[in-house]
Design a protein around this motif. Sequence first.
Motif, short mmCIF file in Angstrom:
data_model
loop_
_atom_site.label_atom_id
_atom_site.label_comp_id
_atom_site.label_asym_id
_atom_site.label_seq_id
_atom_site.Cartn_x
_atom_site.Cartn_y
_atom_site.Cartn_z
N THR A 149 0.84 -1.20 0.00
CA THR A 149 0.00 0.00 0.00
C THR A 149 0.87 1.25 0.00
O THR A 149 0.57 2.24 -0.69
N LEU A 179 -5.38 7.55 -0.92
CA LEU A 179 -5.02 6.41 -0.07
C LEU A 179 -4.20 6.81 1.17
O LEU A 179 -3.92 5.96 2.01
N GLU A 186 -5.83 6.04 4.58
CA GLU A 186 -5.87 4.59 4.74
C GLU A 186 -4.50 4.05 5.15
O GLU A 186 -4.38 3.25 6.08
N TYR A 226 -9.82 7.45 12.62
CA TYR A 226 -10.06 7.13 11.20
C TYR A 226 -11.37 6.33 11.05
O TYR A 226 -12.17 6.60 10.14
N CYS A 261 -14.68 7.47 8.96
CA CYS A 261 -15.21 6.65 7.87
C CYS A 261 -16.66 6.25 8.13
O CYS A 261 -17.47 6.19 7.19
N GLN A 304 -12.23 3.31 1.69
CA GLN A 304 -11.05 2.58 1.24
C GLN A 304 -11.16 1.10 1.63
O GLN A 304 -12.00 0.72 2.46
N SER A 355 -9.77 -1.22 3.57
CA SER A 355 -9.77 -1.80 4.92
C SER A 355 -11.03 -1.49 5.71
O SER A 355 -11.33 -2.16 6.70
#
Length: 401
Positions: free
Chosen positions: A99, A114, A117, A182, A186, A197, A199
């Motif tokens: 990643t 990204l 993430e 995070y 989200c 994203q 995950s």
Amino acid sequence: MKTRIRVCQDGTYVKPASNKLAYGTMVFVRVGICYDSLRHLMRAVTIATRYAAVRHQSKIDSRESEPQILEYQTQQYKVLPQIATVFALMFSANTVRNTYYTVQDNLKDGNLNLLPELHALSCGLKALCTTDATSGIEILRLSCGGHGYLASSNLPRIFVWATAAQTYEGENTVLWLQVARYLMKCYREVSRGGQLQPSVVYLAEDNHTIIPTRDLTNEGLVQRLKRSVFRMVQSSAAELESRQIAGERYERAWNASSIGLVKCAQAHIRYFVCKQFVKSVGIYEGSEPVKQLLEQLCRLYLLYTITKNQGILLRAGSLSNGELNKLEGELGELLAELRLDAVNIVDAFDCHDAVLNSTLGSWDGDVYNRLYRAAMESPLNKSDVTDGYQKYMKAHLKSNL
């Protein structure tokens, strides 16, 4: 990762496209710490497994001779899940590393999508790897009994190296809270129709569906974990909202909810690790015997993780008592099967004796002669009576007599 931060010749400071780019080096270092942690665990489990195959003690059956201590189920439960954990952490670290490289490529086109993430994954995996490696090494040290405390076993030194990583490059509790922040962000994005994203995409799925009661395959167990984590995220978000509705400032509400938020973040990363283990084994293209062994190790890791963290699944209704009993029974059977390959697996780690630096874990298994030689090399054993006795203790003792 190029952050595009620069200072011109006239002293003008040029900001990066995003403030998050400044974390690039930190992210890279955290991924490196993950690999360091699993290597520490790899060394410790090599030592403990080899020792457990050499050491004989007590009798399982009074009619038989003393077995290797690795024959005891309790010893298998200490050692074998740590072998599986090495693979679990490795596959997850590989995913986060990839990643990182993807983000590097995306930056060339100015794509920063990204970055959040990557930041969350690197925070969470660094915290999980260092925590699990430290606790695993301590379990392995204890599994060697009194010999595990000897400096010559090298286990105390490996433990010290591993546990230090829990606080450098981000203290773990702080990192867990970063992951939780995070997750909450989200979760709010879902209600706004935002794109998530990889995950955290499960936060937008229908997690209210009933899980098939008989699905205890690896994929089924991962689904159950996912549903449980979703419930935890949902519960943490609801608590934050209720506190704010009651008049608390967001910062106060966050602090008052932080214990649950940390648990939420930990569950999320454990789900991520389990999912990556299953996925990596599924796409493995090596020999069939190796793949079968990896499947066994993957299954062991899932069973070990779920039975140790059964509370979150039971509370979410993702697992019943009957299913838990069944999984615990399977765990015991799997330990007995993997015990036959335990020494071969750690030998495949290819940790050289010079790296292990251990009287207990050398390749030749000559534990007791090595222990004897190490004891004879100790300064305390250079003479029958130490210099300290002649210089300090003798006069004191005789005067008392």
